[in-house]
Design a protein around this motif. Structure first.
Motif, PDB file in Angstrom:
ATOM      1  N   ILE A 304      53.834-145.955  -0.858  1.00  0.00           N
ATOM      2  CA  ILE A 304      53.723-145.123  -2.053  1.00  0.00           C
ATOM      3  C   ILE A 304      53.044-143.810  -1.667  1.00  0.00           C
ATOM      4  O   ILE A 304      52.241-143.775  -0.728  1.00  0.00           O
ATOM      5  CB  ILE A 304      52.920-145.849  -3.158  1.00  0.00           C
ATOM      6  N   GLU A 305      53.407-142.730  -2.348  1.00  0.00           N
ATOM      7  CA  GLU A 305      52.794-141.430  -2.083  1.00  0.00           C
ATOM      8  C   GLU A 305      51.705-141.170  -3.115  1.00  0.00           C
ATOM      9  O   GLU A 305      51.910-141.344  -4.317  1.00  0.00           O
ATOM     10  CB  GLU A 305      53.831-140.319  -2.113  1.00  0.00           C
ATOM     11  N   ILE A 306      50.553-140.715  -2.629  1.00  0.00           N
ATOM     12  CA  ILE A 306      49.390-140.481  -3.479  1.00  0.00           C
ATOM     13  C   ILE A 306      49.047-138.993  -3.452  1.00  0.00           C
ATOM     14  O   ILE A 306      48.933-138.394  -2.374  1.00  0.00           O
ATOM     15  CB  ILE A 306      48.189-141.308  -2.984  1.00  0.00           C
ATOM     16  N   GLU A 410      46.153-132.808   1.124  1.00  0.00           N
ATOM     17  CA  GLU A 410      45.983-133.363  -0.218  1.00  0.00           C
ATOM     18  C   GLU A 410      47.137-134.286  -0.620  1.00  0.00           C
ATOM     19  O   GLU A 410      47.383-134.509  -1.809  1.00  0.00           O
ATOM     20  CB  GLU A 410      45.819-132.254  -1.269  1.00  0.00           C
ATOM     21  N   LYS A 411      47.823-134.827   0.373  1.00  0.00           N
ATOM     22  CA  LYS A 411      48.866-135.822   0.130  1.00  0.00           C
ATOM     23  C   LYS A 411      48.619-137.005   1.071  1.00  0.00           C
ATOM     24  O   LYS A 411      48.271-136.808   2.233  1.00  0.00           O
ATOM     25  CB  LYS A 411      50.268-135.261   0.398  1.00  0.00           C
ATOM     26  N   THR A 412      48.824-138.208   0.575  1.00  0.00           N
ATOM     27  CA  THR A 412      48.606-139.400   1.390  1.00  0.00           C
ATOM     28  C   THR A 412      49.766-140.369   1.193  1.00  0.00           C
ATOM     29  O   THR A 412      50.218-140.584   0.058  1.00  0.00           O
ATOM     30  CB  THR A 412      47.296-140.106   1.002  1.00  0.00           C
ATOM     31  N   ARG A 413      50.224-140.911   2.286  1.00  0.00           N
ATOM     32  CA  ARG A 413      51.191-142.002   2.230  1.00  0.00           C
ATOM     33  C   ARG A 413      50.432-143.295   2.522  1.00  0.00           C
ATOM     34  O   ARG A 413      49.798-143.442   3.570  1.00  0.00           O
ATOM     35  CB  ARG A 413      52.292-141.818   3.275  1.00  0.00           C
ATOM     36  N   LEU A 414      50.467-144.223   1.577  1.00  0.00           N
ATOM     37  CA  LEU A 414      49.861-145.538   1.768  1.00  0.00           C
ATOM     38  C   LEU A 414      50.982-146.520   2.086  1.00  0.00           C
ATOM     39  O   LEU A 414      51.862-146.755   1.255  1.00  0.00           O
ATOM     40  CB  LEU A 414      49.101-145.970   0.515  1.00  0.00           C
ATOM     41  N   VAL A 441      56.354-158.114  -6.270  1.00  0.00           N
ATOM     42  CA  VAL A 441      55.802-157.832  -7.605  1.00  0.00           C
ATOM     43  C   VAL A 441      54.306-157.555  -7.522  1.00  0.00           C
ATOM     44  O   VAL A 441      53.794-156.591  -8.115  1.00  0.00           O
ATOM     45  CB  VAL A 441      56.089-159.014  -8.553  1.00  0.00           C
ATOM     46  N   MET A 442      53.594-158.397  -6.781  1.00  0.00           N
ATOM     47  CA  MET A 442      52.136-158.252  -6.715  1.00  0.00           C
ATOM     48  C   MET A 442      51.724-157.018  -5.905  1.00  0.00           C
ATOM     49  O   MET A 442      50.814-156.280  -6.303  1.00  0.00           O
ATOM     50  CB  MET A 442      51.517-159.511  -6.108  1.00  0.00           C
ATOM     51  N   GLU A 443      52.396-156.767  -4.770  1.00  0.00           N
ATOM     52  CA  GLU A 443      51.989-155.644  -3.943  1.00  0.00           C
ATOM     53  C   GLU A 443      52.394-154.304  -4.546  1.00  0.00           C
ATOM     54  O   GLU A 443      51.667-153.308  -4.406  1.00  0.00           O
ATOM     55  CB  GLU A 443      52.560-155.782  -2.533  1.00  0.00           C
ATOM     56  N   ARG A 444      53.518-154.248  -5.222  1.00  0.00           N
ATOM     57  CA  ARG A 444      53.897-152.991  -5.887  1.00  0.00           C
ATOM     58  C   ARG A 444      52.855-152.612  -6.939  1.00  0.00           C
ATOM     59  O   ARG A 444      52.457-151.446  -7.034  1.00  0.00           O
ATOM     60  CB  ARG A 444      55.273-153.123  -6.545  1.00  0.00           C
ATOM     61  N   ARG A 445      52.402-153.604  -7.693  1.00  0.00           N
ATOM     62  CA  ARG A 445      51.341-153.339  -8.674  1.00  0.00           C
ATOM     63  C   ARG A 445      50.079-152.850  -7.963  1.00  0.00           C
ATOM     64  O   ARG A 445      49.413-151.911  -8.421  1.00  0.00           O
ATOM     65  CB  ARG A 445      51.050-154.627  -9.444  1.00  0.00           C
ATOM     66  N   MET A 446      49.749-153.471  -6.842  1.00  0.00           N
ATOM     67  CA  MET A 446      48.557-153.076  -6.090  1.00  0.00           C
ATOM     68  C   MET A 446      48.647-151.625  -5.624  1.00  0.00           C
ATOM     69  O   MET A 446      47.710-150.828  -5.791  1.00  0.00           O
ATOM     70  CB  MET A 446      48.392-154.000  -4.883  1.00  0.00           C
ATOM     71  N   LEU A 447      49.778-151.247  -5.050  1.00  0.00           N
ATOM     72  CA  LEU A 447      49.935-149.882  -4.560  1.00  0.00           C
ATOM     73  C   LEU A 447      49.898-148.865  -5.701  1.00  0.00           C
ATOM     74  O   LEU A 447      49.303-147.790  -5.567  1.00  0.00           O
ATOM     75  CB  LEU A 447      51.240-149.762  -3.775  1.00  0.00           C
ATOM     76  N   ARG A 448      50.526-149.184  -6.806  1.00  0.00           N
ATOM     77  CA  ARG A 448      50.514-148.265  -7.942  1.00  0.00           C
ATOM     78  C   ARG A 448      49.105-148.085  -8.509  1.00  0.00           C
ATOM     79  O   ARG A 448      48.726-146.985  -8.917  1.00  0.00           O
ATOM     80  CB  ARG A 448      51.468-148.774  -9.024  1.00  0.00           C
ATOM     81  N   GLU A 449      48.349-149.181  -8.557  1.00  0.00           N
ATOM     82  CA  GLU A 449      46.982-149.080  -9.059  1.00  0.00           C
ATOM     83  C   GLU A 449      46.092-148.295  -8.087  1.00  0.00           C
ATOM     84  O   GLU A 449      45.230-147.516  -8.514  1.00  0.00           O
ATOM     85  CB  GLU A 449      46.408-150.473  -9.303  1.00  0.00           C
ATOM     86  N   LEU A 450      46.268-148.485  -6.784  1.00  0.00           N
ATOM     87  CA  LEU A 450      45.521-147.697  -5.809  1.00  0.00           C
ATOM     88  C   LEU A 450      45.861-146.216  -5.935  1.00  0.00           C
ATOM     89  O   LEU A 450      44.979-145.353  -5.850  1.00  0.00           O
ATOM     90  CB  LEU A 450      45.805-148.205  -4.397  1.00  0.00           C
ATOM     91  N   LYS A 451      47.129-145.918  -6.138  1.00  0.00           N
ATOM     92  CA  LYS A 451      47.552-144.525  -6.337  1.00  0.00           C
ATOM     93  C   LYS A 451      46.881-143.937  -7.577  1.00  0.00           C
ATOM     94  O   LYS A 451      46.295-142.836  -7.524  1.00  0.00           O
ATOM     95  CB  LYS A 451      49.078-144.474  -6.489  1.00  0.00           C
ATOM     96  N   ARG A 452      46.927-144.665  -8.677  1.00  0.00           N
ATOM     97  CA  ARG A 452      46.352-144.144  -9.925  1.00  0.00           C
ATOM     98  C   ARG A 452      44.856-143.895  -9.781  1.00  0.00           C
ATOM     99  O   ARG A 452      44.338-142.841 -10.184  1.00  0.00           O
ATOM    100  CB  ARG A 452      46.618-145.132 -11.059  1.00  0.00           C
ATOM    101  N   ARG A 453      44.153-144.839  -9.196  1.00  0.00           N
ATOM    102  CA  ARG A 453      42.707-144.720  -9.072  1.00  0.00           C
ATOM    103  C   ARG A 453      42.323-143.578  -8.118  1.00  0.00           C
ATOM    104  O   ARG A 453      41.373-142.838  -8.377  1.00  0.00           O
ATOM    105  CB  ARG A 453      42.118-146.050  -8.598  1.00  0.00           C
ATOM    106  N   ALA A 454      43.064-143.482  -7.007  1.00  0.00           N
ATOM    107  CA  ALA A 454      42.761-142.417  -6.053  1.00  0.00           C
ATOM    108  C   ALA A 454      43.014-141.039  -6.676  1.00  0.00           C
ATOM    109  O   ALA A 454      42.230-140.101  -6.473  1.00  0.00           O
ATOM    110  CB  ALA A 454      43.600-142.585  -4.791  1.00  0.00           C
TER     111      ALA A 454
END
Length: 469
Positions: A304-306, A410-414, A441-454
């Motif tokens: 995911i891109e952050i 100012e861009k990060t690829r996780l 399902v579980m990891e996509r949610r994890m990556l999206r939440e990390l993106k949002r929080r970051a």
């Protein structure tokens, strides 16, 4: 095995006044009070004696691929544990009949009323990945109350239902021996429960089919009597009147639909979710941690891109762990399995330190799902760039890597990668049908939440810097 799945949680302890018990049932003598029960019935076009004989001899392993798959799936944790420990895996029987259940290590024949009802039971820790079965004497089943276990009693009974017909009933009752066991069982049941009724009904369907086949065979082989001839003449044809035989439904449309869905999943959906969010290079390129799993390896990569610098993402990523900041995914799903995950919504200073050799737990040590694989260690760590987890197991096992890359300012690829030795047979089928979709399902949610929080953290930092300027 199939049996531990056949538990029920339709009624709770304390509701027994609402449960009307048939005093004529043998099962009432051995498990009159219980935490849970479920019943299934079917009408059989055969006499009770014929149905009962078919019930004893019906092969419960011959109930379709779904039932066999669920049986093997439930036993998979125990088989994996034996493989990890180097012990001989238990073999699934080619045939499993009711009359031979008493020969197994898990089940005991409790009582029988010939050609009316049969009761068998077992005692164990059904909610644990590797079930602890307790050998028990039939005479001790009713009074057994050692804490830490559950008792399962199963009754199969036949009753006349009109002329030459039978009401076949399958009832399963479960009683736990203490409050903690009850809580563990209830969590287990929330996951397993949806399959129980299906398994019970498939068993009844198998018995009904065998009994009706026997009844038809007897009709075709018995000598014709004068009464038969008279009945045939009265009905207007030269053949004796007999009960119509149901014609199986056409299965071709369903088969074609299943093949089409399966083909679409294999060629379109599965490749998509195994490399969700990645660029072609990220999907196949080398990442830190790949060296811990020898080729050939099964590899699933998500990315995911952050819109934030790597350090903004790192302060959230470094907190992961059951006993730390959680995994930013669906906590309620993980907690159904007893993982006890509680994701934090802030940066916790004491969770910002992580070193190689530290344990990042996936579940508590005392959880029923806890195994050596639920306590992976940090085998590689590069601050603000990469974390690689691996269980402390001698021999081939999996790795879970999280890598931060900065393609531009100012861009990060996780990038997250799960890598494991290739499997075959049952393990490969379980991975294909269950683990891969669940992990996605579980990891996509994890990556999206990390993106949002970051990104929220980065915005807050930018706002502070702007105000300061």
């Amino acid at each position: 095995m199939l049996a531990p799945l056949v538990k029920t949680l339709n009624r709770r302890r304390g509701d027994h006044d609402a449960l009307r018990v048939d005093d004529s049932l043998l099962i009432d003598q051995y498990l009159p009070t219980y935490d849970a029960t479920q019943r299934r019935h079917t009408v059989v076009d055969a006499a009770p004696e014929t149905t009962y004989d078919a019930m004893l001899e019906a092969d419960m392993m011959d109930t379709g691929p779904v039932v066999r798959g669920l049986s093997r799936l439930r036993d998979l944790p125990a088989r994996l544990e034996r493989l990890i420990r180097g012990t001989e895996p238990a073999q699934f029987p080619d045939e499993l009949t009711i009359e031979r259940l008493g020969e197994s290590d898990e089940w005991v024949l409790i009582d029988e009323r010939a050609h009316e009802e049969l009761v068998f039971g077992t005692v164990g820790t059904f909610w644990k990945p590797s079930i602890e079965w307790l050998e028990i004497d039939p005479d001790d089943f009713a009074t057994f109350d050692d804490p830490g276990y559950a008792k399962l009693a199963v009754s199969l009974s036949v009753r006349p239902y009109g002329e030459h017909r039978t009401l076949l009933t399958y009832e399963a009752r479960t009683a736990t021996t203490d409050d903690e066991s009850r809580r563990q069982f209830e969590r287990y049941w929330r996951v397993i429960g949806p399959f129980a009724g299906y398994l019970m009904q498939r068993a009844l369907d198998r018995i009904r089919t065998d009994a009706e086949d026997r009844a038809r065979d007897r009709d075709t082989t018995r000598p014709r009597s004068a009464t038969d001839d008279a009945a045939g003449t009265a009905s207007g044809d030269g053949n004796a009147a007999r009960t119509p035989v149901s014609v199986p439904r056409r299965r071709w449309p369903w088969l074609l639909a299943a093949l089409s869905i399966g083909g679409a999943y294999h060629t379109r959906v599965r490749p998509w979710h195994r490399r969700w969010g990645t660029t072609p290079r990220e999907a196949v390129g080398a990442l830190p941690g790949d060296e811990f799993v020898d080729e050939p390896a099964n590899q699933v990569t998500h990315a995911i891109e952050i819109d934030a610098a790597p350090d903004a993402a790192w302060q959230w990523l470094v907190q992961i762990g059951q006993n730390r900041g959680g995994f930013y995914s669906y906590d309620f799903l993980e907690n159904l399995f007893g993982a006890d995950i509680h994701t934090v919504d802030r940066i916790v200073p004491e969770y910002q330190t992580l070193e190689e050799g530290d344990v990042v737990r996936l579940a508590p040590a005392d959880s029923p799902i806890s195994t050596p694989e639920s306590a992976p260690e940090v085998v590689y760590l590069e601050t603000q760039r990469a974390i690689v987890l691996r269980p402390p197991i001698d021999g081939p096992t999996w790795t879970w890597a999280f890598v931060l890359q900065e393609p531009e300012e100012e861009k990060t690829r996780l990038v997250a990668r799960m890598r494991s030795p290739t499997s075959s047979g049952l393990e490969a089928a379980v991975d294909y049908l269950f683990w891969e979709p669940a992990h996605f399902v579980m990891e996509r949610r994890m990556l999206r939440e990390l993106k949002r929080r970051a990104e929220v953290s980065e915005s807050a930092r930018s706002a502070v810097e702007t105000d300061a300027a």
